[in-house]
Design an enzyme around this catalytic site. Structure first.
Site, PDB file in Angstrom:
ATOM      1  N   HIS A 224       0.823  -1.203   0.000  1.00 29.72           N
ATOM      2  CA  HIS A 224       0.000   0.000   0.000  1.00 29.72           C
ATOM      3  C   HIS A 224       0.862   1.260   0.000  1.00 29.72           C
ATOM      4  O   HIS A 224       0.539   2.257  -0.651  1.00 29.72           O
ATOM      5  CB  HIS A 224      -0.934   0.008   1.218  1.00 29.72           C
ATOM      6  N   ARG A 331      -8.979   3.032  -5.849  1.00 31.49           N
ATOM      7  CA  ARG A 331      -8.753   2.206  -4.659  1.00 31.49           C
ATOM      8  C   ARG A 331      -9.383   2.893  -3.438  1.00 31.49           C
ATOM      9  O   ARG A 331      -8.754   3.726  -2.788  1.00 31.49           O
ATOM     10  CB  ARG A 331      -7.254   2.005  -4.437  1.00 31.49           C
ATOM     11  N   ARG A 367     -13.505   0.404  -7.177  1.00 32.10           N
ATOM     12  CA  ARG A 367     -13.380  -0.889  -6.518  1.00 32.10           C
ATOM     13  C   ARG A 367     -13.818  -0.775  -5.061  1.00 32.10           C
ATOM     14  O   ARG A 367     -13.415   0.150  -4.362  1.00 32.10           O
ATOM     15  CB  ARG A 367     -11.922  -1.381  -6.579  1.00 32.10           C
ATOM     16  N   GLU A 466      -7.867 -11.807  -9.673  1.00 36.43           N
ATOM     17  CA  GLU A 466      -6.626 -11.646  -8.910  1.00 36.43           C
ATOM     18  C   GLU A 466      -6.087 -12.947  -8.329  1.00 36.43           C
ATOM     19  O   GLU A 466      -4.990 -12.941  -7.754  1.00 36.43           O
ATOM     20  CB  GLU A 466      -6.851 -10.666  -7.756  1.00 36.43           C
ATOM     21  N   ASN A 489      -1.032  -7.438  -9.522  1.00 39.63           N
ATOM     22  CA  ASN A 489      -0.317  -7.365  -8.238  1.00 39.63           C
ATOM     23  C   ASN A 489      -0.584  -8.612  -7.401  1.00 39.63           C
ATOM     24  O   ASN A 489       0.335  -9.255  -6.894  1.00 39.63           O
ATOM     25  CB  ASN A 489      -0.747  -6.126  -7.452  1.00 39.63           C
ATOM     26  N   ASP A 490      -1.854  -8.937  -7.249  1.00 43.38           N
ATOM     27  CA  ASP A 490      -2.221 -10.116  -6.453  1.00 43.38           C
ATOM     28  C   ASP A 490      -2.157 -11.401  -7.266  1.00 43.38           C
ATOM     29  O   ASP A 490      -1.851 -12.465  -6.725  1.00 43.38           O
ATOM     30  CB  ASP A 490      -3.616  -9.953  -5.858  1.00 43.38           C
ATOM     31  N   ARG A 500       3.945 -10.304  -1.787  1.00 43.87           N
ATOM     32  CA  ARG A 500       4.362  -9.139  -2.563  1.00 43.87           C
ATOM     33  C   ARG A 500       4.873  -7.984  -1.708  1.00 43.87           C
ATOM     34  O   ARG A 500       5.368  -6.999  -2.234  1.00 43.87           O
ATOM     35  CB  ARG A 500       3.203  -8.660  -3.454  1.00 43.87           C
ATOM     36  N   CYS A 537      -5.196  -3.706 -14.526  1.00 41.61           N
ATOM     37  CA  CYS A 537      -4.969  -2.523 -13.696  1.00 41.61           C
ATOM     38  C   CYS A 537      -3.810  -2.719 -12.721  1.00 41.61           C
ATOM     39  O   CYS A 537      -3.634  -1.942 -11.787  1.00 41.61           O
ATOM     40  CB  CYS A 537      -6.233  -2.140 -12.934  1.00 41.61           C
TER      41      CYS A 537
END
Length: 618
Positions: A224, A331, A367, A466, A489-490, A500, A537
């Site tokens: 984050h 986000r 989201r 994801e 990312n996930d 990650r 994304c």
């Protein structure tokens, strides 16, 4: 150690070119020792600035030295911290004696006596004077030594004093670190913050006029805080291991957010190299400004939609200025992560309404909150989860926190009355989760109907892909979702079993892994077969080589940080779909993530050489 008053940067908000004579003079002091620490590049750009170290009160304090001229001020800081601690303890002693009796108050009398004992305080001051260490380290080291002496005494009465020593150590160090932290909002120069770790709320509190970059010991490329750094548009490097141990306040420092390097006390040759790079990057960025109003189409006239990833509505104008046509990922968890209290429905509504207004009819994909694997929510749990990334996070967290989830859904629907919104559920892994999310949205719609509150009855509901389970079931999900958004990312994290946010395994986290590519290809084909849009994304979509791969696999929408849009548009206008498909076919034939990554980078460099500075990616 170098001290200077001016800062050079590229890639951040304060970026500017040039090499003033004042900067040259202030950076030309005798070289002592240059340290280069490799980390993980998480936010692009390069800055040359001065170190500001943020320590943590509850951790080991690194041994750092100060210039001779600073010794006296460190000794004074130490004296003031001891005096203030004694004052606090005196107040506590009086309050405790009044409320619980004199006997209870004697505990604090013992603490006061220790802090006034020259056999404890003089060695602290001597450490600062003789070894030129910081006041924090002198206090911490002295209390550590006292604790070891008490622990070695056979008498149990002395061993019970260990807790007292720890308490006193924490109190004095808190005074010193708290006093130091209070200087951060009062900076009068450009600073690079170096910390063991940073939360999004800490980063949000930075004075953006003076904090021009940061580096942390811990962290991963898609944490984050890393995402927040990109939103702030300041260069950042994480996973730097011993950064806080080696850094000293005021020391000259280079943050290379393009290649993941932290350079402490750089020598003149290194400074000259980076000044040249700063100028090169500045000219490249200038060359991209003309693209913002041009269409994002390939050489064979195929449109590739470029959208922005945002954390706050205020970022939308920047996305548009950079040439984006809307928002592909808002986000919303940052409404929680940058504050101490849970946002109300009105807080949600005002944020989403502002996003709608700033989007001015453009794409706006919001989201629902992705919480659970973060400090904010873990602190709410009575027993923090052992492995939060595999625990109650994202849509799972929302489905078990219905009042909170419905509050957000109400606000989203209310905001949809003011302009088009798409709603997207994160981390879906089963049809039951997706259906339950849609059921709850329909339930909230009924409530708004009864209350006579307007909303968009045709609002589109899509999902993030994801996890491998969702990717493998893409054909099934494509019949129920209005659109897909691939969150690399996930997806990379869960496919490769790599945390990650863990710098120790960061080298294993690679979106170019053949398994990841196969999953993305599978999702793209399933979406095409069902006739629904699919985008990417994740942060990897902003990589030039990987963007070509995604386009070759069939994606026609990429959502990236605002700063990534101009070079992506330049690339898109320089290639054809046939070219990208050929690249994707060849990349899909490799059996190694290293080979894929090298191939993609090489192909992107051939097409857009000016985007690369010629230095090794390593």
């Amino acid at each position: 150690m170098k001290r200077f008053g001016e800062t050079e940067s590229i890639g951040g908000r304060n970026a500017r070119a040039g090499d003033s004579s004042a900067t040259r003079r202030s950076l030309s002091s005798p070289h002592e020792r240059m340290e280069t620490i490799k980390g993980i590049a998480v936010s692009p750009g390069v800055v040359i600035g001065r170190v500001f170290v943020l320590d943590e009160e509850r951790r080991r304090i690194p041994r750092r030295t100060v210039p001779v001229a600073q010794v006296a001020s460190e000794q004074e800081r130490l004296k003031q911290a001891l005096d203030q601690s004694v004052l606090e303890l005196s107040v506590l002693r009086e309050q405790t004696s009044q409320q619980m009796g004199e006997e209870a108050g004697k505990i604090f009398a013992f603490h006061i006596g220790m802090l006034c004992d020259p056999s404890l305080t003089k060695p602290m001051q001597a450490l600062v004077e003789n070894e030129r260490v910081t006041a924090e380290y002198a206090a911490w080291q002295s209390f550590q030594e006292l604790g070891r002496r008490f622990a070695a005494i056979p008498d149990a009465a002395f061993r019970t004093k260990l807790d007292d020593v720890k308490d006193l150590s924490a109190r004095v160090i808190r005074q010193l670190i708290g006093e130091h932290k209070s200087l951060l909002p009062k900076l009068d120069h450009k600073a690079v913050v170096i910390a063991r770790d940073l939360t999004p709320s800490q980063a949000a509190a930075f004075d953006r006029e003076h904090v021009i970059g940061f580096a942390t010991d811990l962290g991963g490329a898609t944490s984050h805080t890393a995402i927040f750094a990109r939103a702030l548009r300041i260069p950042a490097v994480v996973g730097c291991s011993r950064a806080t141990e080696l850094a000293t306040d005021g020391l000259a420092v280079i943050i290379d957010g393009d290649h993941g390097a932290l350079i402490l006390d750089p020598d003149e040759q290194t400074l000259e190299q980076y000044r040249a790079y700063i100028e090169q990057r500045r000219l490249f960025q200038l060359s991209l400004t003309e693209l913002s109003s041009l269409p994002s189409v390939t050489r064979d006239e195929v449109a590739i939609e470029l959208l922005g990833n945002i954390e706050f509505p205020e970022e939308i104008p920047l996305v548009v200025d950079c040439g984006g046509s809307g928002v592909g990922l808002y986000r919303t968890e940052f409404l929680y992560l940058t504050r101490d209290t849970e946002p109300s429905e009105e807080d949600h509504f005002q944020a989403y309404k502002k996003a709608v207004e700033l989007s001015a009819g453009g794409v706006l994909t919001i989201r629902t909150v992705d919480l659970g694997a973060d400090k904010y929510t873990q602190q709410q749990f009575e027993t923090p989860e052992r492995n939060p990334f595999l625990g109650l996070r994202s849509i799972r967290y929302c489905l078990q926190s219905l009042p909170m989830f419905k509050t957000q859904l109400r606000a989203l629907l209310r905001a949809s009355a003011f302009g088009p919104i798409k709603v997207m559920f994160p981390l879906i892994m089963s049809t039951s989760e997706f259906r339950r999310g849609k059921f709850l949205l329909a339930d909230v719609m009924e409530d708004l109907e009864e209350e006579g509150i307007k909303y968009d009855r045709e609002i589109q509901v899509g999902m993030m892909v994801e996890v491998p389970a969702a990717a493998l079931m893409a054909e099934t999900f494509a019949r129920e979702a209005a659109f897909f958004s691939i969150g690399t990312n996930d997806l990379v994290q869960y496919t490769l079993a790599v945390d990650r946010t863990n710098e120790r395994v960061a080298h294993l986290y690679n979106p170019g892994h053949p398994a990841v590519i196969q999953l993305i290809s599978h999702v793209a084909k399933a979406a095409k077969a069902q006739g629904i849009p699919v985008s990417c994304c994740g942060e990897s979509a902003g990589d030039l080589g990987y963007a070509m791969l995604l386009i070759g696999l069939g994606l026609r929408t990429l959502s990236v940080t605002a700063g990534s849009i101009p070079p992506l548009k330049r690339l898109i206008r320089s290639v054809s779909i046939t070219q990208c498909e050929a690249l994707a076919e060849k990349a899909s034939g490799f059996d190694s993530d290293v080979a894929v990554t090298a191939f993609l980078r090489d192909q992107a460099r051939k097409i857009l050489p000016e985007a690369f500075d010629g230095r090794s990616a390593e």
